[in-house]
Design a protein around this motif. Structure first.
Motif, short mmCIF file in Angstrom:
data_model
loop_
_atom_site.label_atom_id
_atom_site.label_comp_id
_atom_site.label_asym_id
_atom_site.label_seq_id
_atom_site.Cartn_x
_atom_site.Cartn_y
_atom_site.Cartn_z
N ALA A 1 0.90 -1.25 0.11
CA ALA A 1 0.03 0.07 -0.19
C ALA A 1 0.88 1.29 0.08
CB ALA A 1 -0.80 -0.22 1.36
N GLY A 2 0.20 2.39 -0.59
CA GLY A 2 1.13 4.04 -0.83
C GLY A 2 2.54 3.61 -1.84
N VAL A 3 3.55 4.45 -1.49
CA VAL A 3 4.12 4.28 -2.79
C VAL A 3 5.88 4.47 -2.09
CG1 VAL A 3 2.74 5.93 -3.89
CG2 VAL A 3 4.25 7.32 -2.00
N ALA A 4 6.32 3.97 -3.10
CA ALA A 4 7.50 3.74 -2.91
C ALA A 4 8.20 4.76 -2.72
CB ALA A 4 8.52 2.73 -3.33
N ASP A 5 7.95 6.05 -3.52
CA ASP A 5 8.92 7.22 -3.80
C ASP A 5 8.28 8.00 -3.90
OD1 ASP A 5 10.21 8.98 -5.77
OD2 ASP A 5 11.50 7.95 -6.59
N LEU A 6 8.41 9.10 -3.67
CA LEU A 6 7.42 9.65 -2.97
C LEU A 6 7.57 11.25 -3.84
CD1 LEU A 6 7.20 11.13 0.85
CD2 LEU A 6 5.54 9.68 -0.85
N SER A 7 8.54 10.89 -4.48
CA SER A 7 8.53 11.91 -6.20
C SER A 7 7.78 11.47 -7.45
CB SER A 7 10.29 12.26 -5.99
OG SER A 7 10.55 13.53 -5.27
N SER A 8 8.31 10.21 -7.59
CA SER A 8 7.58 9.64 -8.45
C SER A 8 6.24 8.99 -8.74
CB SER A 8 8.36 8.39 -9.21
OG SER A 8 8.37 7.20 -8.36
N GLY A 9 6.02 9.02 -7.24
CA GLY A 9 4.14 8.42 -6.79
C GLY A 9 4.55 6.31 -7.23
N ARG A 10 5.16 6.36 -7.61
CA ARG A 10 5.37 4.50 -8.18
C ARG A 10 5.51 3.77 -6.81
NH1 ARG A 10 9.20 0.68 -6.53
NH2 ARG A 10 11.86 1.07 -6.52
N ALA A 11 5.48 2.48 -7.18
CA ALA A 11 4.43 1.95 -5.63
C ALA A 11 5.80 0.76 -5.77
CB ALA A 11 3.18 0.56 -6.15
N ILE B 1 22.46 2.53 -2.51
CA ILE B 1 21.75 1.16 -2.81
C ILE B 1 22.10 0.26 -4.69
CG2 ILE B 1 20.00 -0.61 -2.38
CD1 ILE B 1 19.15 1.10 -0.65
N ARG B 2 22.59 -0.69 -4.53
CA ARG B 2 23.16 -0.76 -6.24
C ARG B 2 21.67 -1.67 -6.88
NH1 ARG B 2 27.17 -5.33 -4.47
NH2 ARG B 2 28.85 -4.19 -3.24
N GLY B 3 20.80 -1.88 -6.52
CA GLY B 3 19.77 -2.15 -7.44
C GLY B 3 18.02 -1.28 -7.27
N THR B 4 17.34 -2.15 -7.86
CA THR B 4 15.77 -0.97 -8.12
C THR B 4 16.19 -1.07 -6.63
OG1 THR B 4 15.94 -2.34 -10.21
CG2 THR B 4 14.08 -1.59 -8.56
N HIS B 5 15.03 -0.29 -6.21
CA HIS B 5 15.11 0.02 -4.82
C HIS B 5 13.73 0.92 -4.78
CE1 HIS B 5 18.28 2.88 -5.37
NE2 HIS B 5 17.75 3.56 -4.65
N GLY B 6 12.93 1.48 -3.58
CA GLY B 6 12.68 3.01 -3.77
C GLY B 6 12.74 3.60 -2.84
N ARG B 7 12.62 4.25 -1.61
CA ARG B 7 13.24 5.70 -0.98
C ARG B 7 13.14 5.15 0.47
NH1 ARG B 7 17.45 7.08 -4.38
NH2 ARG B 7 17.72 8.83 -2.93
N VAL C 1 16.38 9.67 2.84
CA VAL C 1 17.69 9.57 3.79
C VAL C 1 17.34 8.66 2.80
CG1 VAL C 1 17.29 10.74 5.94
CG2 VAL C 1 15.42 8.46 5.14
N THR C 2 17.58 7.86 1.80
CA THR C 2 17.87 6.64 1.35
C THR C 2 19.12 6.06 1.25
OG1 THR C 2 15.74 6.86 -0.44
CG2 THR C 2 17.82 5.08 -0.93
N ASP C 3 19.94 7.73 1.23
CA ASP C 3 21.26 7.39 0.58
C ASP C 3 22.17 7.74 2.00
OD1 ASP C 3 20.76 6.47 -2.17
OD2 ASP C 3 21.22 9.32 -3.22
N VAL D 1 8.01 -1.21 6.02
CA VAL D 1 7.43 0.36 5.84
C VAL D 1 8.76 1.52 5.55
CG1 VAL D 1 5.23 0.20 7.39
CG2 VAL D 1 7.63 0.94 8.08
N ASN D 2 8.72 1.86 4.87
CA ASN D 2 9.72 3.28 4.22
C ASN D 2 9.73 4.72 5.12
OD1 ASN D 2 7.24 4.21 2.97
ND2 ASN D 2 8.51 4.53 1.22
#
Length: 364
Positions: free
Chosen positions: A43-53, A215-221, A238-240, A340-341
């Motif tokens: 539920a929700g978004v993995a990236d607040l900027s792009s809005g992707r799930a 983070i090396r691979g595909t990831h949310g924020r 604070v992902t990085d 949770v992110n």
């Protein structure tokens, strides 16, 4: 992914939705492994900027779930007679643990893994609290620490208790355990993890980042309110960051699928011989107020009995920006990873146990 008929999907989806709507987390996701079947929801978004799930296969920082990986490696080395759990810290790291009531000649590896060493937790040092659990974190997020510096921070404070006389959760224990792994093997912690766990199990998204900040691979924020209590406190990406302050303790990056595979293989006995697995899973109730009330702790792994009577085994983890829970049944057949992110809520204990109860059937 396949949906298991036993999975109460409606209940789980409700918990995920509430995490976002009522607790304000950007996203929450869960992946259940039931034998050879798996089920993923978010539920929700993995990236607040792009809005992707959130996506199945996204990598994320797993915090103290790292401890279970570290303990597994130590127990593998014990099974191979490369070390003994009764070895003292001084046997492998002479002179390192000294001062303010700390004495590495009196602390065993078993006590490190079981949190009965009495060593002060370096993350509770006033300097670390100021740098990583306050708005100052934004200035210090890329600070690099050597493991010995973390030990120096710990021993600059008084020991919590005499070794073996009490229980106390201390991140310092697992810094030392990881340092011992390196001393015994002559390799880096990252390489040992890769050779002994990640590659044999095909965990392609799991690694120790060392000084890498991205983070090396595909990831949310991941997001933080920098421990400010105001519900309307600003949210920061604070992902990085440098996870060197979590060496062997909370630094690992993984995926939900990898974590479920790891815990399934561990609990089903494919990573440790029976004697070492039994020792790992010999649980001591955690004294009230010392960590998570109602939980028990073994060697780098905990257990809790859910309201429906099912006992599950695993670990939780927090690192700046994210909370994770990884638990499964004793036979390793049913495993749940949830994340949770956002790092507010200390921790989101009203959410994670509710999801555990929904995900695991009542024991007959």
């Amino acid at each position: 992914m396949t949906t298991s008929p036993a999975t109460p999907t409606a209940t789980i989806r409700t918990v995920l939705d509430q995490a976002v709507a009522e607790n304000g987390y950007p996203a929450m996701f869960a992946e259940i492994r039931d034998g050879k079947q798996s089920w993923f929801a978010s539920a929700g978004v993995a990236d607040l900027s792009s809005g992707r799930a959130p996506r199945q296969g996204d990598q994320f920082r797993i915090g103290s779930v790292t401890k279970t990986f570290t303990a597994t490696i130590v127990l593998q080395l014990a099974a191979e007679y490369q070390l003994s759990l009764d070895d003292t810290v001084d046997r492998w790291l002479p002179g390192l643990v000294r001062g303010n009531g700390h004495d590495g000649t009196r602390i065993t590896i078993r006590q490190l893994l079981g949190h009965t060493s009495g060593i002060f937790g370096y993350t509770l040092d006033p300097t670390m609290i100021e740098r990583f659990y306050s708005p100052a974190m934004l200035e210090h997020r890329f600070d690099v620490y050597r493991p010995d510096q973390l030990i120096d921070l710990a021993t600059s404070n008084p020991a919590d208790f005499e070794p073996g006389t009490d229980w106390g959760y201390s991140n310092t224990n697992f810094v030392l355990a990881a340092m011992i792994i390196e001393k015994v093997t002559g390799q880096t912690y990252a390489d040992v993890l890769d050779q002994r766990i990640a590659r044999p199990l095909g965990l392609t998204g799991t690694y120790a980042p060392g000084s890498e900040t991205e983070i090396r691979g595909t990831h949310g924020r991941t997001y933080s309110k920098l421990m400010l209590p105001d519900i309307d406190a600003p949210v920061h990406d604070v992902t990085d960051l440098s996870a060197t302050y979590g060496f062997g303790v909370g630094e690992l990056i993984s995926t939900a699928t990898d974590l479920n595979t790891f815990l399934s293989e561990l609990l089903s006995g494919r990573l440790l011989p029976p004697a070492q697995l039994e020792e790992m899973l010999t649980m001591t109730p955690v004294p009230d107020g010392k960590w998570l009330d109602g939980y028990s702790y073994g060697l780098g792994i905990s257990s809790v009995t859910l309201p429906n009577g099912t006992t599950v085994y695993g670990h939780g983890g927090m690192i700046t920006g994210t909370w994770t829970y990884l638990y499964g049944t004793r036979d390793g057949q049913r495993i749940l990873t949830q994340n949770v992110n956002g790092d507010w809520g200390m921790p989101p204990l009203d959410i994670f146990p509710e999801l555990l109860t929904a995900a695991f059937p009542t024991q007959s």
